[in-house]
Design an enzyme around this catalytic site. Sequence first.
Site, mmCIF file in Angstrom:
data_model
loop_
_atom_site.group_PDB
_atom_site.id
_atom_site.type_symbol
_atom_site.label_atom_id
_atom_site.label_comp_id
_atom_site.label_asym_id
_atom_site.label_seq_id
_atom_site.Cartn_x
_atom_site.Cartn_y
_atom_site.Cartn_z
ATOM 1 N N ILE A 120 -4.842 27.968 32.761
ATOM 2 C CA ILE A 120 -4.011 27.638 31.589
ATOM 3 C C ILE A 120 -2.942 28.719 31.380
ATOM 4 C CG2 ILE A 120 -4.020 27.394 29.070
ATOM 5 C CD1 ILE A 120 -5.260 24.940 30.333
ATOM 6 N N THR A 170 -7.557 20.583 31.516
ATOM 7 C CA THR A 170 -8.927 20.135 31.254
ATOM 8 C C THR A 170 -9.536 20.911 30.101
ATOM 9 O OG1 THR A 170 -9.821 21.617 32.930
ATOM 10 C CG2 THR A 170 -9.312 19.359 33.625
ATOM 11 N N ALA A 175 -4.447 22.179 35.037
ATOM 12 C CA ALA A 175 -4.864 23.518 34.619
ATOM 13 C C ALA A 175 -6.213 23.509 33.908
ATOM 14 C CB ALA A 175 -3.811 24.113 33.685
ATOM 15 N N CYS A 176 -6.958 24.595 34.113
ATOM 16 C CA CYS A 176 -8.205 24.814 33.379
ATOM 17 C C CYS A 176 -8.378 26.312 33.195
ATOM 18 C CB CYS A 176 -9.403 24.187 34.102
ATOM 19 S SG CYS A 176 -9.912 25.008 35.613
ATOM 20 N N GLY A 177 -9.505 26.713 32.680
ATOM 21 C CA GLY A 177 -9.746 28.128 32.412
ATOM 22 C C GLY A 177 -9.711 28.996 33.657
#
Length: 93
Positions: free
Chosen positions: A41, A56, A8-10
């Site tokens: 996220i 991340t 996951a990231c933004g």
Amino acid sequence: MKKKVIVACGGAVATSTIAANKVVELCKKNGIDVTICQVRISEIPSNLPADLIVPTSRVKRDFGVPVITGMPFISGVGVEKTEAAILKVLKDD
């Protein structure tokens, strides 16, 4: 047994793609059957259950699942330690 890893990231695009590719490569090298779920996220809760979460960016919430930061895959610093931690979680069975 197939393992599910949430990466996951933004925005679920740039950094999570790099981290997801590294996790897939690591698992392939170590004979681990893995499914990658690449999300933002904010989408982590709706993609549980999973065996591992590799964000991340910073995750403050406890999802009841091991969380190992994927930032070393982006920065190049501490990659070996991160890979070892991921393998420990995914090979635990």
